[in-house]
Design an enzyme around this catalytic site. Structure first.
Site, PDB file in Angstrom:
ATOM      1  N   SER A 126      23.472  28.972 -41.396  1.00 34.27           N
ATOM      2  CA  SER A 126      22.812  29.238 -42.489  1.00 34.27           C
ATOM      3  C   SER A 126      21.387  29.188 -42.661  1.00 34.27           C
ATOM      4  O   SER A 126      20.846  28.236 -42.055  1.00 34.27           O
ATOM      5  CB  SER A 126      23.734  28.286 -43.460  1.00 34.27           C
ATOM      6  OG  SER A 126      23.013  28.330 -44.830  1.00 34.27           O
ATOM      7  N   TYR A 151      26.617  19.429 -46.443  1.00 34.72           N
ATOM      8  CA  TYR A 151      26.872  20.704 -46.087  1.00 34.72           C
ATOM      9  C   TYR A 151      25.843  21.402 -45.189  1.00 34.72           C
ATOM     10  O   TYR A 151      26.057  21.621 -43.869  1.00 34.72           O
ATOM     11  CB  TYR A 151      27.089  21.976 -47.233  1.00 34.72           C
ATOM     12  CG  TYR A 151      27.419  23.121 -46.561  1.00 34.72           C
ATOM     13  CD1 TYR A 151      28.344  23.411 -45.780  1.00 34.72           C
ATOM     14  CD2 TYR A 151      26.282  24.022 -46.657  1.00 34.72           C
ATOM     15  CE1 TYR A 151      28.223  25.038 -45.434  1.00 34.72           C
ATOM     16  CE2 TYR A 151      25.991  25.244 -46.129  1.00 34.72           C
ATOM     17  CZ  TYR A 151      27.259  25.704 -45.606  1.00 34.72           C
ATOM     18  OH  TYR A 151      27.256  26.945 -45.194  1.00 34.72           O
ATOM     19  N   LYS A 155      25.625  22.092 -40.673  1.00 29.56           N
ATOM     20  CA  LYS A 155      25.189  23.311 -39.934  1.00 29.56           C
ATOM     21  C   LYS A 155      24.109  23.026 -38.867  1.00 29.56           C
ATOM     22  O   LYS A 155      24.054  23.514 -37.964  1.00 29.56           O
ATOM     23  CB  LYS A 155      24.436  24.340 -40.994  1.00 29.56           C
ATOM     24  CG  LYS A 155      25.546  24.836 -41.866  1.00 29.56           C
ATOM     25  CD  LYS A 155      26.688  25.889 -41.094  1.00 29.56           C
ATOM     26  CE  LYS A 155      27.875  26.347 -41.814  1.00 29.56           C
ATOM     27  NZ  LYS A 155      28.979  26.865 -41.089  1.00 29.56           N
TER      28      LYS A 155
HETATM   29  P1  NAD Z   1      35.345  31.111 -46.633  1.00 26.53           P
HETATM   30  O1  NAD Z   1      35.639  29.904 -47.208  1.00 26.53           O
HETATM   31  O2  NAD Z   1      35.764  32.336 -47.564  1.00 26.53           O
HETATM   32  O3  NAD Z   1      35.844  31.294 -45.314  1.00 26.53           O
HETATM   33  C1  NAD Z   1      35.863  30.290 -44.635  1.00 26.53           C
HETATM   34  C2  NAD Z   1      37.659  30.258 -43.922  1.00 26.53           C
HETATM   35  O4  NAD Z   1      37.699  29.138 -42.911  1.00 26.53           O
HETATM   36  C3  NAD Z   1      38.573  30.030 -45.082  1.00 26.53           C
HETATM   37  O5  NAD Z   1      39.467  31.074 -44.915  1.00 26.53           O
HETATM   38  C4  NAD Z   1      39.262  28.739 -44.882  1.00 26.53           C
HETATM   39  O6  NAD Z   1      40.477  28.711 -45.227  1.00 26.53           O
HETATM   40  C5  NAD Z   1      38.911  28.490 -43.365  1.00 26.53           C
HETATM   41  N1  NAD Z   1      38.942  27.219 -42.606  1.00 26.53           N
HETATM   42  C6  NAD Z   1      38.164  26.322 -43.198  1.00 26.53           C
HETATM   43  N2  NAD Z   1      38.236  25.203 -42.496  1.00 26.53           N
HETATM   44  C7  NAD Z   1      39.129  25.544 -41.694  1.00 26.53           C
HETATM   45  C8  NAD Z   1      39.966  24.617 -40.640  1.00 26.53           C
HETATM   46  N3  NAD Z   1      39.474  23.393 -40.299  1.00 26.53           N
HETATM   47  N4  NAD Z   1      40.778  25.247 -39.996  1.00 26.53           N
HETATM   48  C9  NAD Z   1      41.067  26.698 -40.067  1.00 26.53           C
HETATM   49  N5  NAD Z   1      40.527  27.395 -41.067  1.00 26.53           N
HETATM   50  C10 NAD Z   1      39.725  26.524 -41.797  1.00 26.53           C
HETATM   51  O7  NAD Z   1      33.510  31.132 -46.373  1.00 26.53           O
HETATM   52  P2  NAD Z   1      32.682  32.222 -45.883  1.00 26.53           P
HETATM   53  O8  NAD Z   1      31.983  32.532 -46.848  1.00 26.53           O
HETATM   54  O9  NAD Z   1      33.454  33.232 -45.289  1.00 26.53           O
HETATM   55  O10 NAD Z   1      31.946  31.585 -44.733  1.00 26.53           O
HETATM   56  C11 NAD Z   1      32.274  31.665 -43.397  1.00 26.53           C
HETATM   57  C12 NAD Z   1      31.045  30.815 -42.721  1.00 26.53           C
HETATM   58  O11 NAD Z   1      29.908  31.291 -42.992  1.00 26.53           O
HETATM   59  C13 NAD Z   1      31.170  29.380 -42.801  1.00 26.53           C
HETATM   60  O12 NAD Z   1      31.149  28.517 -41.700  1.00 26.53           O
HETATM   61  C14 NAD Z   1      30.143  29.138 -44.000  1.00 26.53           C
HETATM   62  O13 NAD Z   1      29.674  27.904 -43.834  1.00 26.53           O
HETATM   63  C15 NAD Z   1      29.047  30.145 -43.291  1.00 26.53           C
HETATM   64  N6  NAD Z   1      27.966  30.512 -44.235  1.00 26.53           N
HETATM   65  C16 NAD Z   1      28.662  31.043 -45.222  1.00 26.53           C
HETATM   66  C17 NAD Z   1      27.571  31.425 -46.388  1.00 26.53           C
HETATM   67  C18 NAD Z   1      28.010  32.078 -47.819  1.00 26.53           C
HETATM   68  O14 NAD Z   1      27.139  32.047 -48.673  1.00 26.53           O
HETATM   69  N7  NAD Z   1      29.038  32.621 -47.859  1.00 26.53           N
HETATM   70  C19 NAD Z   1      26.170  31.394 -45.836  1.00 26.53           C
HETATM   71  C20 NAD Z   1      25.754  30.864 -44.885  1.00 26.53           C
HETATM   72  C21 NAD Z   1      26.762  30.336 -44.000  1.00 26.53           C
HETATM   73  C1  WQD Z   2      21.384  31.932 -55.592  1.00 31.81           C
HETATM   74  C2  WQD Z   2      20.150  31.995 -56.708  1.00 31.81           C
HETATM   75  C3  WQD Z   2      20.288  29.765 -58.191  1.00 31.81           C
HETATM   76  C4  WQD Z   2      24.105  30.392 -59.996  1.00 31.81           C
HETATM   77  C5  WQD Z   2      23.931  28.799 -51.385  1.00 31.81           C
HETATM   78  C6  WQD Z   2      23.879  27.677 -50.246  1.00 31.81           C
HETATM   79  C7  WQD Z   2      23.362  27.992 -48.890  1.00 31.81           C
HETATM   80  C8  WQD Z   2      24.135  29.398 -48.482  1.00 31.81           C
HETATM   81  C9  WQD Z   2      24.189  30.246 -49.586  1.00 31.81           C
HETATM   82  C10 WQD Z   2      26.057  28.602 -47.158  1.00 31.81           C
HETATM   83  C11 WQD Z   2      19.531  30.605 -56.936  1.00 31.81           C
HETATM   84  C12 WQD Z   2      20.660  31.211 -58.860  1.00 31.81           C
HETATM   85  C13 WQD Z   2      22.886  30.542 -59.077  1.00 31.81           C
HETATM   86  C14 WQD Z   2      24.239  30.887 -61.395  1.00 31.81           C
HETATM   87  C15 WQD Z   2      21.845  31.105 -60.855  1.00 31.81           C
HETATM   88  N1  WQD Z   2      25.569  28.945 -48.252  1.00 31.81           N
HETATM   89  N2  WQD Z   2      21.875  30.945 -59.719  1.00 31.81           N
HETATM   90  N3  WQD Z   2      22.900  31.008 -61.745  1.00 31.81           N
HETATM   91  O1  WQD Z   2      21.625  28.292 -53.650  1.00 31.81           O
HETATM   92  O2  WQD Z   2      20.764  30.139 -52.490  1.00 31.81           O
HETATM   93  O3  WQD Z   2      22.519  29.039 -51.506  1.00 31.81           O
HETATM   94  O4  WQD Z   2      24.699  29.888 -50.774  1.00 31.81           O
HETATM   95  O5  WQD Z   2      25.465  28.378 -46.227  1.00 31.81           O
HETATM   96  O6  WQD Z   2      23.416  26.922 -48.259  1.00 31.81           O
HETATM   97  O7  WQD Z   2      22.999  26.523 -50.768  1.00 31.81           O
HETATM   98  O8  WQD Z   2      22.911  30.656 -53.501  1.00 31.81           O
HETATM   99  O9  WQD Z   2      24.480  31.686 -55.231  1.00 31.81           O
HETATM  100  O10 WQD Z   2      24.231  29.381 -55.376  1.00 31.81           O
HETATM  101  O11 WQD Z   2      22.153  30.820 -55.920  1.00 31.81           O
HETATM  102  O12 WQD Z   2      20.566  31.312 -61.823  1.00 31.81           O
HETATM  103  O13 WQD Z   2      25.416  30.512 -61.853  1.00 31.81           O
HETATM  104  O14 WQD Z   2      20.939  32.139 -58.063  1.00 31.81           O
HETATM  105  O15 WQD Z   2      19.556  29.123 -58.783  1.00 31.81           O
HETATM  106  O16 WQD Z   2      18.189  30.584 -57.486  1.00 31.81           O
HETATM  107  P1  WQD Z   2      21.968  29.466 -52.801  1.00 31.81           P
HETATM  108  P2  WQD Z   2      23.753  30.552 -54.811  1.00 31.81           P
END
Ligand code: NAD
Ligand code: WQD
Length: 337
Positions: A126, A151, A155
């Site tokens: 991330s 969290y 990562k």
């Molecule tokens: P998500 O929660 O929709 O998907 C994650 C999946 O993993 C879910 O289906 C959950 O049930 C499964 N899971 C969690 N722990 C598990 C375990 N121990 N064993 C088996 N299954 C398990 O999340 P996502 O948004 O698809 O994110 C996927 C990956 O990307 C994650 O590693 C997340 O940290 C990373 N990521 C997400 C975002 C975001 O904003 N969505 C941003 C950056 C990184």
């Molecule tokens: C986006 C923007 C808020 C909600 C998070 C995790 C990051 C990554 C992505 C996994 C920000 C604004 C939000 C609301 C708002 N995930 N906002 N009102 O904070 O960039 O990142 O998700 O790795 O680790 O921290 O994403 O979607 O929460 O916010 O104004 O009700 O929207 O302030 O500027 P963020 P977000």
């Protein structure tokens, strides 16, 4: 014969979209998920969308014995490790769960990859690893900052674990993808993000507000040092993000060196611009107000993408408007279920 790819967390938001692109590219995705943050009917949706029954196992990635049997049966050619808990706020309240789940699952995956000689890992990292960036756009050489949350720390630790295992040859090769802000949904409207309870992330909050599930969106602060005072993020369409995983597997298949890559669009959008894009493309008005800043929010971040584009031969194709249209389609579909 098709190369089998283990997709941990494959029923989740990004995993489910990636399964579709992998099938299209000729890989055989096999899902392992414990459904702690997803639902099993997503597998039926994938069947409808692709015409294929995706092989899947209900298992926890921390259950190394169960996973060992799956590795023995399948002989994977690679792993995409999505499975993790991802709610920043909850990770502050429940750090142990986050460390156990996110670190534990990666450790079992790497151990089993070594045991069963599975070569290639693609890992979901991330942009949170950069914290408040010293310069923008942020590139992969930017220092990793002290994590803002447990969290974020998981990562950073996972990246460190991967690098250590690569150095010691416990892991053959890996691509670490540092996602910026994934948004949108499949254009069919049949799969998308399924937030548990009140969404923390902006776009599901927008779509739930438009659907009347939430009464209004609060924009967290409008006196940041940005063009309209609201925070800037790099919102990437989930379908473009999914494709980057296919390209990462292709890259590793060519025996190229392990690498960490930014996966974003390279463009920053403010919260207000994102709300406006949603309103314009869907021709509706969103009920929103300006509220207080959210603790821990970063003022602005967006990606330098030249390394990922060159390395993976990949580029984003979708606009913010596409993402806002597709996210709304998905929300409307959820309303019919
Ligand atoms: P998500 O929660 O929709 O998907 C994650 C999946 O993993 C879910 O289906 C959950 O049930 C499964 N899971 C969690 N722990 C598990 C375990 N121990 N064993 C088996 N299954 C398990 O999340 P996502 O948004 O698809 O994110 C996927 C990956 O990307 C994650 O590693 C997340 O940290 C990373 N990521 C997400 C975002 C975001 O904003 N969505 C941003 C950056 C990184
Ligand atoms: C986006 C923007 C808020 C909600 C998070 C995790 C990051 C990554 C992505 C996994 C920000 C604004 C939000 C609301 C708002 N995930 N906002 N009102 O904070 O960039 O990142 O998700 O790795 O680790 O921290 O994403 O979607 O929460 O916010 O104004 O009700 O929207 O302030 O500027 P963020 P977000």
């Amino acid at each position: 014969m098709k190369t089998k790819i283990l997709i941990t967390g494959g029923a989740g938001y990004i995993g489910s979209h990636t399964v579709i692109n992998l099938l299209k590219a000729g890989y055989e995705p096999i899902i392992v998920d414990n459904y702690c943050n997803s639902e099993e009917w997503i597998l039926d949706q994938l069947h409808t969308l692709t015409g294929e029954k995706i092989k899947n196992y209900k298992a926890d990635c921390n259950d190394i014995e169960k996973l060992d049997t799956i590795f023995k049966n399948e002989q994977f050619g690679g792993v995409i490790h999505f499975a993790a808990l991802k709610a920043v706020g909850t990770s502050v309240l429940e750090p142990l769960n986050y460390y156990k789940n996110n670190i534990g699952s990666l450790l079992s995956i790497i151990e089993l990859m070594a045991k069963h000689s599975v070569p290639n890992l693609v890992f979901s990292s991330s942009c949170t690893v950069y914290g408040e960036a010293d310069y923008l756009p942020v590139n992969e050489q930017h220092p990793i900052k002290t994590a803002e949350s447990p969290y974020g720390c998981t990562k950073q630790m996972c990246e460190q674990i991967i690098n250590d295992c690569l150095k010691s040859n416990k892991l053959n090769s890996a691509v670490t993808l540092r996602y910026f802000n994934p948004v949108g949904a499949h254009p069919s409207g049949l799969i998308g993000e399924l937030p548990l309870g009140t969404p923390n992330n902006l776009v599901p909050f927008i779509t739930q507000t438009a659907a009347g599930i939430r009464s209004e969106l609060t924009i967290f602060g409008n006196d940041y040092n940005t063009k309209d005072g609201t925070c800037v993020r790099d919102y990437i369409h989930v379908v473009d993000l999914a494709e980057a995983h296919v390209k990462a597997l292709d890259y590793l298949g060519d025996n190229k060196p392990s690498v960490s890559l930014n996966i974003g669009t390279g463009r920053g959008s403010t919260v207000l611009e994102t709300v406006k894009a949603f309103e314009n493309v869907n021709n509706l008005k969103l009920n929103y107000k300006i509220g207080a800043k959210r603790e821990g929010d970063i003022e602005q971040i967006y990606a330098e993408t030249s390394l990922s584009e060159k390395t993976l031969n990949w580029k984003t194709k979708h606009s913010l408007e596409d993402a806002m249209r597709d996210a709304w389609n998905w929300q409307k579909y959820l309303g019919t279920k």
